[in-house]
Design a protein around this motif. Structure first.
Motif, mmCIF file in Angstrom:
data_model
loop_
_atom_site.group_PDB
_atom_site.id
_atom_site.type_symbol
_atom_site.label_atom_id
_atom_site.label_comp_id
_atom_site.label_asym_id
_atom_site.label_seq_id
_atom_site.Cartn_x
_atom_site.Cartn_y
_atom_site.Cartn_z
ATOM 1 N N PRO A 1 0.798 -1.238 0.000
ATOM 2 C CA PRO A 1 0.000 0.000 0.000
ATOM 3 C C PRO A 1 0.821 1.273 0.000
ATOM 4 O O PRO A 1 0.395 2.277 -0.580
ATOM 5 N N ASN A 2 1.980 1.259 0.619
ATOM 6 C CA ASN A 2 2.806 2.472 0.614
ATOM 7 C C ASN A 2 3.384 2.733 -0.773
ATOM 8 O O ASN A 2 3.455 3.880 -1.226
ATOM 9 N N VAL A 3 3.789 1.661 -1.450
ATOM 10 C CA VAL A 3 4.272 1.809 -2.824
ATOM 11 C C VAL A 3 3.133 2.278 -3.723
ATOM 12 O O VAL A 3 3.321 3.159 -4.569
ATOM 13 N N GLN A 4 1.969 1.710 -3.547
ATOM 14 C CA GLN A 4 0.843 2.096 -4.399
ATOM 15 C C GLN A 4 0.490 3.573 -4.219
ATOM 16 O O GLN A 4 0.277 4.284 -5.208
ATOM 17 N N ARG A 5 0.437 4.039 -2.977
ATOM 18 C CA ARG A 5 0.123 5.451 -2.734
ATOM 19 C C ARG A 5 1.171 6.355 -3.366
ATOM 20 O O ARG A 5 0.835 7.322 -4.056
ATOM 21 N N TRP A 6 2.449 6.033 -3.173
ATOM 22 C CA TRP A 6 3.551 6.817 -3.754
ATOM 23 C C TRP A 6 3.484 6.773 -5.282
ATOM 24 O O TRP A 6 3.597 7.811 -5.942
ATOM 25 N N HIS A 7 3.307 5.582 -5.838
ATOM 26 C CA HIS A 7 3.238 5.442 -7.290
ATOM 27 C C HIS A 7 2.109 6.287 -7.865
ATOM 28 O O HIS A 7 2.298 7.038 -8.832
ATOM 29 N N ASP A 8 0.920 6.180 -7.279
ATOM 30 C CA ASP A 8 -0.241 6.867 -7.827
ATOM 31 C C ASP A 8 -0.116 8.381 -7.699
ATOM 32 O O ASP A 8 -0.513 9.121 -8.613
ATOM 33 N N GLU A 9 0.425 8.856 -6.587
ATOM 34 C CA GLU A 9 0.584 10.301 -6.403
ATOM 35 C C GLU A 9 1.564 10.879 -7.419
ATOM 36 O O GLU A 9 1.314 11.944 -8.004
ATOM 37 N N LEU A 10 2.677 10.190 -7.653
ATOM 38 C CA LEU A 10 3.635 10.695 -8.631
ATOM 39 C C LEU A 10 3.089 10.565 -10.050
ATOM 40 O O LEU A 10 3.290 11.460 -10.882
ATOM 41 N N ALA A 11 2.402 9.482 -10.332
ATOM 42 C CA ALA A 11 1.859 9.281 -11.683
ATOM 43 C C ALA A 11 0.837 10.353 -12.050
ATOM 44 O O ALA A 11 0.584 10.592 -13.238
ATOM 45 N N ALA A 12 0.258 10.994 -11.043
ATOM 46 C CA ALA A 12 -0.728 12.054 -11.294
ATOM 47 C C ALA A 12 -0.082 13.411 -11.557
ATOM 48 O O ALA A 12 -0.780 14.344 -11.967
ATOM 49 N N ARG A 13 1.208 13.520 -11.335
ATOM 50 C CA ARG A 13 1.881 14.799 -11.574
ATOM 51 C C ARG A 13 1.920 15.088 -13.077
ATOM 52 O O ARG A 13 2.200 14.185 -13.880
ATOM 53 N N PRO A 14 1.675 16.331 -13.495
ATOM 54 C CA PRO A 14 1.660 16.638 -14.935
ATOM 55 C C PRO A 14 2.942 16.260 -15.658
ATOM 56 O O PRO A 14 2.895 15.744 -16.782
ATOM 57 N N ALA A 15 4.104 16.496 -15.029
ATOM 58 C CA ALA A 15 5.371 16.177 -15.695
ATOM 59 C C ALA A 15 5.519 14.672 -15.890
ATOM 60 O O ALA A 15 6.020 14.215 -16.935
ATOM 61 N N PHE A 16 5.106 13.889 -14.908
ATOM 62 C CA PHE A 16 5.163 12.434 -15.044
ATOM 63 C C PHE A 16 4.221 11.988 -16.167
ATOM 64 O O PHE A 16 4.575 11.114 -16.975
ATOM 65 N N GLN A 17 3.043 12.567 -16.223
ATOM 66 C CA GLN A 17 2.101 12.196 -17.270
ATOM 67 C C GLN A 17 2.661 12.515 -18.650
ATOM 68 O O GLN A 17 2.539 11.710 -19.585
ATOM 69 N N ARG A 18 3.295 13.677 -18.778
ATOM 70 C CA ARG A 18 3.883 14.026 -20.075
ATOM 71 C C ARG A 18 4.978 13.048 -20.470
ATOM 72 O O ARG A 18 5.078 12.636 -21.628
ATOM 73 N N ALA A 19 5.818 12.694 -19.501
ATOM 74 C CA ALA A 19 6.933 11.789 -19.806
ATOM 75 C C ALA A 19 6.422 10.425 -20.254
ATOM 76 O O ALA A 19 6.916 9.848 -21.243
ATOM 77 N N TYR A 20 5.444 9.890 -19.555
ATOM 78 C CA TYR A 20 4.931 8.578 -19.930
ATOM 79 C C TYR A 20 4.152 8.628 -21.247
ATOM 80 O O TYR A 20 4.228 7.691 -22.051
ATOM 81 N N GLU A 21 3.410 9.702 -21.480
ATOM 82 C CA GLU A 21 2.700 9.841 -22.749
ATOM 83 C C GLU A 21 3.674 9.940 -23.914
ATOM 84 O O GLU A 21 3.420 9.418 -25.002
ATOM 85 N N MET A 22 4.797 10.614 -23.685
ATOM 86 C CA MET A 22 5.815 10.748 -24.721
ATOM 87 C C MET A 22 6.298 9.375 -25.183
ATOM 88 O O MET A 22 6.548 9.149 -26.374
ATOM 89 N N GLY A 23 6.406 8.453 -24.257
ATOM 90 C CA GLY A 23 6.870 7.125 -24.610
ATOM 91 C C GLY A 23 5.957 6.405 -25.582
ATOM 92 O O GLY A 23 6.405 5.580 -26.379
ATOM 93 N N LYS A 24 4.663 6.719 -25.535
ATOM 94 C CA LYS A 24 3.712 6.047 -26.406
ATOM 95 C C LYS A 24 3.948 6.384 -27.874
ATOM 96 O O LYS A 24 3.534 5.629 -28.763
ATOM 97 N N VAL A 25 4.595 7.496 -28.140
ATOM 98 C CA VAL A 25 4.898 7.880 -29.521
ATOM 99 C C VAL A 25 5.834 6.866 -30.164
ATOM 100 O O VAL A 25 5.736 6.575 -31.357
ATOM 101 N N TYR A 26 6.731 6.305 -29.347
ATOM 102 C CA TYR A 26 7.759 5.408 -29.875
ATOM 103 C C TYR A 26 7.445 3.937 -29.645
ATOM 104 O O TYR A 26 8.020 3.067 -30.301
ATOM 105 N N ARG A 27 6.545 3.682 -28.710
ATOM 106 C CA ARG A 27 6.227 2.298 -28.386
ATOM 107 C C ARG A 27 5.407 1.667 -29.496
ATOM 108 O O ARG A 27 4.416 2.225 -29.937
ATOM 109 N N ALA A 28 5.829 0.524 -29.954
ATOM 110 C CA ALA A 28 5.073 -0.222 -30.965
ATOM 111 C C ALA A 28 4.908 -1.658 -30.474
ATOM 112 O O ALA A 28 5.879 -2.296 -30.082
ATOM 113 N N ASP A 29 3.682 -2.104 -30.446
ATOM 114 C CA ASP A 29 3.423 -3.482 -30.046
ATOM 115 C C ASP A 29 3.774 -4.399 -31.210
ATOM 116 O O ASP A 29 3.085 -4.413 -32.232
#
Length: 236
Positions: free
Chosen positions: A189-217
């Protein structure tokens, strides 16, 4: 200008997380992504090996280093994070005790949390045949490391120091892929709370969204497997 040689893996995300957070905080680090398609073997091209001799990304080339001299290239994600922290004066404490704390957890990630979870990925998802001992060994170690991180985050907003640091950039992308190593974050639960709080930060969201441009299944092919798991630094 910083050239970031990148592919959207946890190690690649570490650097985009830093850069996006630094820019949001006013660091004004201009950077350009240079894709390194590791499934296609880009990591073995001579130009890339010249800056990353271990044929692994990420790597950076800083064309405006703080000493005003020639461009500086840096390979290894932990070294890149430390370099960028020194360049910007951000995300690593100024006092020696704070620096020790951040560096302990940074090296915990690059020496254990990342490599062990990476072996988990390999033996549970990519190995050509199941090796029960390896699967069990790396799954158990994965769970042990999550337990270490969960205990560390008890009553803490961030992994080290009292604010966002290199330790968070290093660890978050691996926790972000928890499904890949068969981990239910609800058990930590402590990891989940930390993970979710950081994942909600705008900069984190931008960084992860950027990866989708290059990711190909893509379906894993023998050629991709050779590039990812079997090639020497200078394939014949």
């Amino acid at each position: 200008m910083i050239d970031l040689h990148y592919w959207p893996t946890p190690n690649g995300h570490k650097i985009t997380l830093f850069l996006e957070e630094a820019n949001e905080a006013g660091a004004a680090l201009e950077y350009s992504i240079k894709p390194v398609d590791i499934g296609a073997g880009d990591q073995f091209k001579p130009d890339f090996l010249a800056i990353s001799p271990n044929n692994r990304m990420p790597a950076i080339v800083d064309h405006a280093p703080s000493d005003g001299g020639a461009a500086i290239s840096v390979f290894e994600s932990g070294a890149i994070l430390q370099y960028l922290a020194a360049k910007t004066g951000r995300f690593s404490p100024g006092d020696v005790r704070g620096q020790v704390e951040v560096n302990e957890w940074l090296f915990w990630q690059v020496g254990g949390y990342g490599p062990m979870l990476g072996q988990n990925h390999h033996f549970t998802r990519y190995a050509p045949e199941q090796v029960p001992y390896a699967v069990d060994r790396y799954q158990r170690e994965t769970e042990r490391l999550y337990g270490v991180l969960d205990r560390r985050l008890a009553g803490r907003e961030f992994i080290a120091a009292d604010t966002l640091s290199l330790a968070d950039f290093a660890c978050h992308p691996w926790a972000h892929e928890h499904a890949w190593h068969h981990v239910d974050l609800a058990r930590y639960p402590n990891v989940q709370r930390w993970h979710d709080e950081l994942a909600a930060r705008p900069a984190f969201q931008r960084a992860y969204e950027m990866g989708k441009v290059y990711r190909a299944d893509k379906t894993m092919t023998d050629e991709m497997r050779r590039h990812l798991f079997g090639s020497p630094a200078q394939p014949t």
